[in-house]
Structures are given as C-alpha cells and as structure tokens.
Write an enzyme that holds these catalytic residues in place. Structure first.
Site, PDB file in Angstrom:
ATOM      1  N   ALA A 305       0.823  -1.216   0.000  1.00 34.08           N
ATOM      2  CA  ALA A 305       0.000   0.000   0.000  1.00 34.08           C
ATOM      3  C   ALA A 305       0.852   1.258   0.000  1.00 34.08           C
ATOM      4  O   ALA A 305       0.514   2.266  -0.616  1.00 34.08           O
ATOM      5  CB  ALA A 305      -0.913  -0.004   1.224  1.00 34.08           C
ATOM      6  N   ASP A 351      27.243  27.648 -27.437  1.00 34.15           N
ATOM      7  CA  ASP A 351      28.176  27.881 -28.522  1.00 34.15           C
ATOM      8  C   ASP A 351      27.715  29.146 -29.244  1.00 34.15           C
ATOM      9  O   ASP A 351      26.528  29.465 -29.220  1.00 34.15           O
ATOM     10  CB  ASP A 351      28.087  26.675 -29.475  1.00 34.15           C
ATOM     11  N   ASP A 703      28.462  20.907 -31.166  1.00 38.77           N
ATOM     12  CA  ASP A 703      28.139  20.187 -32.395  1.00 38.77           C
ATOM     13  C   ASP A 703      29.270  19.298 -32.902  1.00 38.77           C
ATOM     14  O   ASP A 703      29.056  18.417 -33.703  1.00 38.77           O
ATOM     15  CB  ASP A 703      27.713  21.160 -33.506  1.00 38.77           C
ATOM     16  N   GLU A 771      -3.953   4.890   2.021  1.00 37.34           N
ATOM     17  CA  GLU A 771      -4.018   3.431   2.087  1.00 37.34           C
ATOM     18  C   GLU A 771      -3.289   2.902   3.328  1.00 37.34           C
ATOM     19  O   GLU A 771      -3.763   1.976   3.999  1.00 37.34           O
ATOM     20  CB  GLU A 771      -3.414   2.833   0.811  1.00 37.34           C
ATOM     21  N   ASN A 796      -3.533   1.602  -7.093  1.00 37.15           N
ATOM     22  CA  ASN A 796      -2.243   2.265  -7.328  1.00 37.15           C
ATOM     23  C   ASN A 796      -1.862   2.308  -8.801  1.00 37.15           C
ATOM     24  O   ASN A 796      -1.296   3.289  -9.281  1.00 37.15           O
ATOM     25  CB  ASN A 796      -1.130   1.558  -6.546  1.00 37.15           C
ATOM     26  N   ASP A 800      -5.693   5.128 -10.000  1.00 42.02           N
ATOM     27  CA  ASP A 800      -4.955   6.377  -9.776  1.00 42.02           C
ATOM     28  C   ASP A 800      -4.045   6.728 -10.946  1.00 42.02           C
ATOM     29  O   ASP A 800      -3.753   7.897 -11.188  1.00 42.02           O
ATOM     30  CB  ASP A 800      -4.078   6.262  -8.515  1.00 42.02           C
TER      31      ASP A 800
END
EC number: 7.2.2.10
Length: 1002
Positions: A305, A351, A703, A771, A796, A800
C-alpha cells in the site's frame, strides 16, 4: 609525440628516425607497432545484459516490492484451496511491474554508451604511406599506420592519424577540422614550427588531426600520434572517464525511496508488534503461528500500500508526453529524465557559431569612393539587410533605400564578387533553405552580388533556385574565368584571370579580379575607381581606407573585411609561372581599388528576446566560442549578453587568460563570467565541473566531436541538428533547428513538466498515505480488513494511474518564466507540502475505514453490529454472549470492502481535481481547463464499475455491487476532501508559499 607542433620538420623526423623521402624500415614499423599499439580506438567494453538487469533491481523501493512479492508467493502456497487463485494474483502483478520497469531501464542503459562507439565513424579505413620496403606510395589499412610513418594526403582524404606536416605539394592545403575544433571554415595549414608549447588545437597550423578531412591541396607529413594518442583519441578517453550523473529528479526519487522504505519498515513492524496479543485469537484456530502469519500478511499488504507502484510508469508517460511537445518546438529529447532537468537549468553555456548566430556569413556593410580630389575624398558607405544565404535583402545609403544599378562602381564590385570566387549557393529542397557550396566567406560575396542585382536582371516569375543565381548568370555571360591564382599566406589574397565575352563598361581586354586582406591588397593598388573613372591612390587615401576598415573591424560589429580590386592591364598568362605560388605576388600589381566589404556571421533575430527571457527567469547565459575575443564580445553586445557600453573586465576571458588564473580565480571567473573565447574542449569540461561544484544545473551546447566530453559531463548536453553523430549521441537533447531560442522554449517546457510532476506525485503519495492509514487503523483498532493487497495494486496502478497521467497535461502557469530556477537540492516535498500530504492522506484513510465501519454498524442493509463487536471480531468464533446471534462469516462480507474501495476511488478522483494546481483554487482553475483529466476520471470510474459488476472480476477483487443508498454514503464520505484541500490551498497562498523574486546577479 607531445608538442609536435613546436618542433621543426627535421626534429619531428629525427624523433622517430624517419627518412624524409623513403619513410620507415620494416624493422622500425614492427618496433613501433609493438611500442604504440594499433592505430584504432579500442571498442568499449559494455556491461553484460545480466549485469544491466541486476542493476535495475538495485533500488530500495524495488527491493521492498520484490521482497513483498516473494513473501506473498510463499504465503499463497499455504492458502486454503478456494483462495489460492486470488492469493497468487498479488505476487504475479508485482513481478510483472518489476519486469516491465527492468526492461525499460535496460533499454535506456543499452543506448547510453553509443556516443563512444559513434567516434568509430571518424576512423578512416585506409591510408597512403611511404615505406622503405616498397617504392612509391602504398595503401595500407589505417590501423596498421604507426608513429613515424610518412603519410601522403590529398583532396577528399580522411586524415588517418595525427600528422606533422613536412611538405606541401599544392599552393595551399586546406583542412576541414570543424568536427574537432568547431571552426566553420576550412583551415590553411603550413609546415613552419609553432613555438608556443601551449597552443590550442585551432592554432596548431602545422598539424593534421586524425578524422578531419582534406578540403583542398596535397601534402606529406610524419605521423606523431595514433589511436588514443590522437586528439580524437584523447576525447574518447575523456568521454569514457566521464561518470554519468543522476538527474535532480532521480536523486530526489532515490532520497524519497530511502525515506519511504524507513517509514514502511517502522510501520510494518509496529502493526505486527501491536497485534501480538491477538495472535492466539480463535479466528486463527488458537494457533500463535497462524496468528503471526496473518498479521505478517497485513504488514506485507501495508508495504504494498505504501509504495506508489504506478509512479514510475506515470513519470515515464509524463516525460514522454513532454518530449512530444518539445519536439514540436524543434527540441528532440534523447534522454527522458533530462526533460525534467531542463526545468531547473540555472546556466546555459551556448556555442556562438550557428546557435546564437546563423552560421551563414553575410555582408552587412561596404564602401566605395564617392569622389576624390587630391587628398580630399569622400566615401559612399552602404548597409545591407538579410542574415542568411537566401539572397534577399535591401541596400541602404544614409538610412535611405537605394538601387545598386544607380552606382557604376557597384557593378564592378559585383563582378569581382562573382568572378573571383570558387563557391556557390545551392537550394536544399528537403530543408527548404539555401546552403553554401564551398567557403563561407566566398558564399557571402555570391549572395551580396545577388542582393545587389547591379545589372538590373528581371527576376519576376522565377522560382527560388533560379532567382538566387540570376545575377551570377548575367555576369557570367559577360566574363569567362580562364584560371585562378589561389590564396596563399604570404600575399593574403586570391585572384581570377578573366576574359570578356562581350563589351562592357569595364573595357574590352582581360582583367585580373582580386580579393583579399585590405592591407595586402591596398599595398599593390596604384589607383582607385571613382564611378567610371580611375584616379591615383595616394598613401593618404590608403590610410583613410584602412582607418574606415579598422572601424568596421572593431566596436559593435567587428566585421571581417575584404578589399576588392582589379588589374585593368594584367600580365599576360604566358609570362606567368602558374606552378610556383610564391610568384603570384608579382602578378597582382598595378591594381585599381574598387571597394571594401565587411561581413559577419549575423546573430539570429530571435536570440535577443530569448536572452531577455533567460534574464527574467534567473538563468545566466555563458557564451563559449572558439572565435577571437573581440569578435565574440561584439556579438555578445548585439544579442544582449553584454550591454553596449558594459565593461567586460572580469566577465570575458580567452582560453589562455583562463588558463593563467589560479584554481580559486578560475572558480571565481566561472561564477561571474558571461563569455569564454578561443577555448578548447577541455575548457568546456572544466567550466561544467566548476559550475557543478557551485550546485548550478548547466545546459551545454555543442556540435563537434570536440564537444562530446562536455556534453556528456553537463546535466543537459544539447547537440546541434547539423552536428556530428558523436555529439548527438553524447547529448540529452538535439536542436533540430540549431536555434538558441529553442533551448529557452525547452526550459519553459521543463519547468511546466516539473510543476505537473509535483502535482501528480503529490496526488499519488497522498493516496498511498491514505491506504497506509487505512490498513494501520484497521490493524490498530482490530477492525476487519477494509482493503486487500490486490485491491491496493488495482488502485495504485490503474485507478490512480490514469488521472495522474492526465495531470501531466496541466497547462503551464502564466508566470512560469518569471520565477528563478529551483535549486537542484530543493526537496521534492517541502515541510508544508508534507503536512498537506499527511492531512489529505489521513482523511483518505479515515474515510475509507469509516465507510467500511458504517456498513457494519449503521447501514440499513448491514448486520447492525456494535462498535465493540466490530473491533473484537476475531473473538467471534470463540463464542460468548457478546456475539450471540452474529454469523461470524459477516466479518469477511465483500460489501464492507466494496464500500471502502469505492470511497477510496471516489476520493482519489476528487483529489485529482484538487491537483490541477498546487495553490490555485478550483474556482480560478476549474476542472475543464484540463479535459484529459475529466476523461481519465470518467475512465477510472468506468473501470471501477467494471470490477464491481462483472462477475469474474468481482471474484478476483472480492467486491460486490452497491445499492443507491450505499453510493450516496460513498459521496458523503468523499466530498469533504475538496473542502479540506481548498482550505489548505488558501493557507498556502496567504502564508506558506510566497514565491521568490528573480534577482539579476550578473
């Protein structure tokens, strides 16, 4: 060989005992192969698949869940036969969750080291060497090349090792080393020694670096570095030594997991311990062991829980949705956790070339003579608009728009730009953009001539491609290029010998069109063009031109200037020795000065506003570039990093200046600086290191191959879409449009995602607290089970999970970029937030247990028990007057659990609405501002009804349908959670969560 650039050709050859004409002997080659090893980058030894799988379970919450699954499985083996099926559901579901999380984790790990392997693409397969065992040039596999080998390279070759040039056979040799140094134009190399032992790679003009390409020319050199001893090999070593750091969110979730595991352990032990007195109750058959196992099962249920099993899936989904939104803004995210990290970025190290600027050289100013009377003269100084290679722009003189065709000298200037040029522009249909073919500087001159359209070519009705070459086509109908005198370092110019195809204002004879550095070209000019006439160019006039070009080259613009000139009566081709470039200087004489053009890599239009937004959001922008200091400072003033008149002392450093500081001074410099110029890769990594030491969250752009270690080290590595595969692999994010403003948009999205994550984490945690409270209360008060593990897993993960995911779609706050970045060490849950979790969670737990107790005690359809009977239900089987007339089976009736589960689900749906905003009331932020949430709530309720009213599922989940009276009671227990949260939000708005103001420290 270290410092090969500072050695003479003879010293370099002697170091390896190499014959400058015949190369190494076979014995020398074998000795060097044994000494230095093969010329290749070693393959990265990755972790085995089982190592990766095991690592996924090295997490406290996962270990607790795994333990819970194992214990549940063992206990299920001892269940009564009718309960065996449902008993196995819980451990099976837990294991499926853990396996799914492990699969995702392994997949992400597998991609992590691709950057190091991507370096392999820059290793050439073959090389051309001169060795004493065979005459002439022989091709060998690149990995067989050893230090001391004589290597020959020519146009199109990939350099097979680090090479010290010994001889250049062509006029010049140009190397494209942008992947390594980030330089946008190819570099002219030479054979002279460079005395500076601390020279940066950009300044090592006599070294050819492994993995770079020959753009023009032919040369020979001696190998001074192979494998990991090359510049690219050192980058590989640095990357492999760079440790992956956890994102702020991962760190916070780890801390949260540790705290939660401690709390779970304490509560589980407490629940088991406080029920020791009930171990011998009749319900357990009077067996102490059976009683102990029963309460042990409750403790396991408590652990299940307390852990929000759905949290990893919801976080992943939210981050994935964030990546989709970012992709629409040209920010392609490669690493999901980095989406959230962007939200706490406090420094952006950018850069310059291509990110803050367009990386498309553009002529912005030019000058020609207006009149010359003796030493008295005046100039026409023009300005041009347009900052890309697309030839669209306006010509201005003194702020007024003018036509180039009205000025005869501009026709000649445009002719020089086109004819003294080996480059072009090309239209890329896929990108719908113009690109350079050749050198950036020359491309800028081509674009200038097209913008000027000095011969008034009719461009109406032409498509984009034809429109961009119309002026060039017109000029090429007038002139034919016979040959080019290539650029050389000694004269700093190039020229083209052209013959007329038809008569023009410039006369009927051949011309030599020249362009080059103003000082060098003016030295060879004897006259100047004024309109269509030609006047003597005195030293006083030359000084005036140089003074003006000096102004162009400094100050706000820092333009790169080129002088354009013409030899009206050039030396005849038959009198020229075209094979000897040292004599070209003698042929570019008696020139007539035409004009000067000033060009720059212009800033992107949107960058200035993006930097203003960064400043408002408390984000410092540091520009890091390989350019020289003056040029970089000029661009920084134009884009708002520095103000026009700001003193840059202590805020701008070159790489050399930075190296000369002590470590303490370097840290202080990084803390306040906004510009580092003329830097090398190790500078970037060092800057990131210092920023991390100050608890700053840095985003670093790059780059080239050279940028990869810093990209990997920074919290957020950002590669350019046009960058190398290595940079992209090392980065967390790739900018499809190479645009700085896209980074700022991504930061804004990151902040919004973090806010939404806080909301759904709060939502899920308060549910879990509810819970835990529910199970704790039932155990502490001796009540029958209100919720069982399989129901908790369903809530859960599914019930939810859907609204939690929908909370990821919450719209961002309007003032999201007016707040300072959150600190990396800021807790996921503040003290006040924890109190709110506990308050809501306690109500959820109390309401859930209360609903089950209501059915037993007060429901018209229930058994009508007393509170004492309910709290002592385990004594029922022992008989006694207290339970007279009570059927003991009633205590395991599914109706009570259904009431508890229905209240839990309903409260969670209302709690999801509460989570639309951390502090804003539902009145100001109503549910319909997130339609995804309304849809997910409806779906969650539908799924809840499915498990109630579908027989097979109701058996698995041990629930049963409810009556209308019972549903009304469910709503009565649930609705107060909205009033409670609105009260807590009101307190937060007034007292607890007053936002900080942004303070501009820089």
């Amino acid at each position: 060989m270290e410092d090969g650039h500072s050695k003479t050709v003879e010293q370099s050859l002697n170091f390896f005992g190499t014959d400058g004409e015949r190369g190494l002997t076979l014995d020398q080659i074998k000795t060097n192969q044994a000494k230095y090893g093969p010329n290749e980058l070693p393959t990265e030894e990755g972790k085995s698949i089982w190592q990766l799988v095991l690592e996924q379970f090295d997490d406290l919450l996962v270990k607790i869940l795994l333990l819970a699954a194992i214990i549940s499985f063992v206990l299920a083996l001892f269940e009564e036969h009718e309960e065996t099926f449902t008993a196995f559901v819980e451990p099976l579901v837990i294991l499926l969750i853990l396996i799914a999380n492990a699969v995702v984790g392994v997949w992400q790990e597998r991609n992590a080291e691709s950057a190091i392997e991507a370096l392999k693409e820059y290793e050439p397969e073959m090389g051309k060497v001169i060795r004493q065992d065979k005459s002439g040039i022989q091709k060998v596999r690149a990995k067989e090349i050893v230090p001391g080998d004589l290597v020959e390279v020519s146009v199109g070759d990939k350099i097979p090792a680090d090479i010290r040039l010994t001889h250049i056979y062509s006029t010049t040799i140009r190397i494209d080393q942008s992947i390594l140094t980030g330089e946008s134009v190819s570099v002219i190399k030479h054979t002279d020694a460079i005395p500076d032992p601390r020279a940066v790679n950009q300044d090592k003009k006599n070294i050819l670096f492994s993995g770079t390409n020959v753009a023009a020319g032919k040369a020979r050199g001696v190998v001074i570095g192979t494998g990991l001893s090359t510049a690219i090999g050192k980058i590989r070593t640095e990357m492999s030594e760079t440790e992956e750091i956890k994102t702020p969110l991962q760190q916070k979730l780890d801390e949260f997991g540790e705290q939660l595991s401690k709390v779970i352990s304490v509560i589980c032990v407490a629940v088991w311990a406080i029920n020791i007195g009930h171990f011998n109750d009749p319900a357990h058959g009077g067996s102490w062991i059976k009683g102990a196992i029963y309460y042990f099962k409750i403790a396991v249920a408590l652990a299940v829980a307390a852990i929000p099993e759905g949290l990893p899936a919801v976080i992943t989904t939210c981050l994935a949705l964030g990546t989709r939104r970012m992709a629409k803004k040209n920010a392609i995210v490669r690493s999901l956790p980095s989406v959230e990290t962007l939200g706490c970025t406090s420094v952006i190290c950018s850069d310059k070339t291509g990110t803050l600027t367009t990386n498309q050289m553009s002529v912005s100013r030019m000058l020609i003579f207006e009149k010359v009377e003796g030493n008295d003269s005046s100039f026409l100084e023009f300005e041009l608009t347009g900052s890309t290679y697309e030839p669209i722009g306006e010509l201005f003189l003194g702020g007024q728009r003018v036509k180039a065709s009205d000025y005869e000298a501009l026709q000649e200037l445009a002719t020089v730009c086109i004819m003294c040029n080996d480059s072009a522009i090309d239209y890329n249909e896929f990108k719908a953009a113009f690109e350079k073919v050749g050198e950036a500087t020359e491309t800028a001159l081509i674009v200038l001539a097209e913008k000027l359209n000095a011969f008034s070519v009719n461009k109406s009705g032409l498509d984009r491609r034809s429109n961009a070459i119309a002026a060039r086509g017109e000029i090429e109908t007038k002139w034919k290029k016979e040959f080019t005198l290539e650029f050389s370092r000694d004269r700093k110019s190039m020229s083209s010998y052209c013959t007329p195809l038809k008569a023009s204002r410039l006369g009927t004879g051949p011309k030599l069109f020249v362009k080059g550095a103003p000082e060098g070209v003016l030295d060879r000019c004897t006259h100047a063009r004024v309109g269509t006439s030609k006047v003597p160019l005195t030293s006083a006039l030359k000084a005036k031109i140089l003074a003006l070009t000096g102004q162009y080259g400094t100050g706000r613009d820092t333009l790169r200037c080129l002088a354009l000139a013409v030899a009206d009566s050039p030396i005849r081709p038959e009198d020229m020795d075209l094979g000897d470039s040292t004599k070209f200087y003698q042929y570019e004489v008696n020139l007539t000065f035409v004009g000067v053009v000033g060009m720059l890599d212009p800033p992107r239009k949107e960058v200035f506003d993006a930097i203003v937004r960064c400043r408002a959001a408390g984000i410092r922008v540091i520009v890091i570039t390989g350019d020289n200091k003056a040029t970089a400072e000029a661009i920084c003033r134009r884009i708002g990093v520095f103000t026009e008149e700001e003193d840059t002392t202590g805020k701008s450093y070159s790489g050399r200046e930075f190296d000369d500081l002590s470590i303490a001074e370097q840290k202080a410099a990084v803390a306040r600086s906004r510009l580092f110029s003329r830097v090398e890769p190790q500078h970037k990594s060092k800057i990131v290191e210092y920023l991390q030491g100050m608890n700053e969250i840095s985003a670093m752009t790059g780059d080239g191959v050279n940028d990869a270690p810093a990209l990997k080290k920074a919290e957020i590595g950002i590669a350019m879409g046009s960058g190398t595969a290595v940079a992209k692999s090392a980065a967390e994010m790739v900018l499809a449009d190479d645009n700085f403003s896209s980074i700022v948009s991504a930061v804004e999205e990151g902040r919004a995602i973090y806010n939404n994550m806080k909301q759904f984490i709060r939502y899920l945690i308060s549910s879990n607290i509810g819970e835990v409270v529910s199970i704790f209360l039932t155990a502490a008060l001796g009540l029958p089970e209100a919720l069982i593990p399989v129901q908790l897993l369903w809530v859960n993960l599914v019930t939810d999970g859907l609204p939690a995911t929908a909370l990821g779609f919450n719209p961002p706050d309007l003032d999201i970029m007016d707040k300072p970045p959150r600190k990396a060490d800021e807790g996921l849950i503040s003290g006040w937030l924890f109190f709110r979790y506990m308050a809501i969670g306690f109500y959820v737990g109390a309401a859930t247990v209360g609903a089950a107790a209501w059915w037993f005690i007060a429901s018209s359809e229930g058994p009508g028990l007393t509170y004492w009977q309910l709290t002592h239900h385990l004594s029922c089987l022992g008989g006694g007057d207290e339970f007279k007339g009570v059927d003991c089976k009633i205590f395991s009736d599914p109706k009570a659990m259904t009431m508890a589960l229905s209240v839990l689900v309903t409260i969670e749906m209302l709690n999801a609405m509460n989570s639309l905003s951390e502090n804003q009331s539902l009145i100001s932020m109503p549910p319909w501002c997130n339609l995804w949430l309304i849809g997910s709530m409806a779906l969650s309720f539908t799924l809840h009804f499915v498990i109630l009213y579908v027989d097979v599922l109701s058996t698995v989940f041990q629930v049963t349908p409810l009556s209308a009276e019972e549903w009304i009671t469910v709503m009565k227990f649930s609705i107060p959670v909205v009033l409670l949260d609105e009260t807590l939000k009101f307190v937060a708005r007034k007292i607890a969560d007053v936002p900080d103001a942004v303070v501009d420290k820089w």
